[in-house]
Design an enzyme around this catalytic site. Structure first.
Site, PDB file in Angstrom:
ATOM      1  N   TYR A 107     -14.582   0.797  -7.571  1.00 47.72           N
ATOM      2  CA  TYR A 107     -15.854   1.514  -7.487  1.00 47.72           C
ATOM      3  C   TYR A 107     -16.639   1.403  -8.781  1.00 47.72           C
ATOM      4  CZ  TYR A 107     -13.465   3.249  -3.391  1.00 47.72           C
ATOM      5  OH  TYR A 107     -12.784   3.300  -2.202  1.00 47.72           O
ATOM      6  N   LYS A 162      -2.067  -1.584  -3.763  1.00 48.52           N
ATOM      7  CA  LYS A 162      -2.901  -0.378  -3.768  1.00 48.52           C
ATOM      8  C   LYS A 162      -1.991   0.845  -3.912  1.00 48.52           C
ATOM      9  CE  LYS A 162      -6.241   2.152  -0.903  1.00 48.52           C
ATOM     10  NZ  LYS A 162      -6.920   2.223   0.408  1.00 48.52           N
ATOM     11  N   LYS A 166       0.863  -1.181   0.000  1.00 46.96           N
ATOM     12  CA  LYS A 166       0.000   0.000   0.000  1.00 46.96           C
ATOM     13  C   LYS A 166       0.897   1.227   0.000  1.00 46.96           C
ATOM     14  CE  LYS A 166      -3.730   2.301   2.528  1.00 46.96           C
ATOM     15  NZ  LYS A 166      -4.627   2.252   3.713  1.00 46.96           N
TER      16      LYS A 166
END
Length: 324
Positions: free
Chosen positions: A313, A248, A195
């Site tokens: 999303y 990510k 991340k």
């Protein structure tokens, strides 16, 4: 010319036959934002078409998605300031609205796979993923104890996958041990392995109101300049008991997805983050990009890089596009 690669592109049937990467609805994990209360749907201004939902509306959203074939959901809590403190105690309070809602979701949709997030930032007055001392230092080992309690509390609701997003050293081992000791040996861990301290998280922090109150997250999230370091994190998480490894962001870290895919036999996932979503949506609204084609091409590129699953999303919209 003996070799004419165009022969394998000359018709739709041939192109489909030799296609190397296929995007399906089974590849998607849909992040959702949970609000306390009832009958609320509050748009996230920096994320067009994404809303923060109370439980009643989230149940409707999950049902619609299941009907489209989306089966996996990552649910994040929108935590009011009144619940926040220095050590995130609300995160493992059995009476907290988030934990109660997770129980209801699993009861209503046992067939859905529910993932949760483990980090302090939604619950912390400091907005950091770990406990902050009086000098502004993020305390690694002290944070692990809270993360373990949080993970067990979430597992008790019946959810399927724990997602440690905090980037504290040793948290996968600490969480795995706590889950096993509490009888949750079947609860999976999808570790946020690589991340990065990215500028693409802004809209997500708008959605949760979880931005750091001071400083930044660069002492625990990874330097965007580093790729070999991701292999160290991946090896450590695998040895500590992670079931899946996540990278990510996704779009600007396709090389990291690829290199981790080459080095592990575990499933690899990637988070197509809020800023990546927002910039595509903004360009599409301006008429500068074809919304539908760019969504599918983006997700295809992430899978082509090596991701077995994609948190995005775009999940619901992409499922509709693939169905049509």
């Amino acid at each position: 010319m003996l070799q004419r690669p165009r022969r394998n592109r000359k018709s739709a049937a041939i192109r489909a036959m030799v296609e190397e990467t296929t995007l399906t609805v089974n590849d998607f994990i849909f992040p959702l934002f949970l609000l306390e209360g009832n009958k609320k749907s509050i748009p996230v201004e920096s994320m067009p078409d994404i809303n923060r939902l109370t439980l009643d509306n989230m149940l409707k959203e999950i049902e619609e998605c299941l009907n489209l074939g989306v089966k996996v959901f990552d649910i994040f809590p929108v935590v009011d300031e009144k619940y926040k403190d220095k050590t995130g105690t609300a995160s493992y309070d059995e009476n907290f609205f988030y934990l109660k809602a997770l129980t209801e979701i699993k009861k209503k949709f046992p067939e859905a796979c529910i993932m949760t997030d483990v980090a302090l930032d939604p619950y912390s007055v400091d907005g950091h993923d770990g406990i902050v001392d009086e000098n502004g230092v993020i305390l690694n080992d002290e944070t692990l104890e809270v993360l373990a309690q949080m993970a067990v509390a979430q597992a008790e609701t019946g959810i399927d996958i724990i997602g440690p997003s905090d980037m504290m050293d040793g948290r996968v081992a600490e969480i795995r041990e706590a889950l096993d000791e509490s009888g949750f040996t079947d609860t999976s861990i999808m570790s946020y392995t690589a991340k990065y301290a990215s500028a693409f998280y802004g809209p997500f922090r708008d959605a949760l109101d979880s931005a750091p109150k001071s400083g930044d997250k660069k002492t625990y999230q990874m330097n965007p300049a580093n790729k070999r370091e991701a292999l160290i994190e991946a090896e450590q998480d695998e040895l500590e008991g992670a079931d899946m490894l996540m990278i990510k962001p996704a779009m600007t870290y396709l090389d990291v997805i690829h290199v981790i895919r080459e080095k592990t036999e575990l499933p690899v996932t990637a988070y197509n983050v809020s800023g990546e979503y927002a910039m595509i949506k903004a360009a599409a609204q301006k008429g500068w990009l074809d919304n539908d084609k760019v969504i599918l091409e983006t997700l295809l590129s992430i899978k082509r890089a090596g991701a077995d699953a994609i948190l995005t999303y775009f999940a619901k919209e992409a499922a509709q596009l693939l169905k049509n």
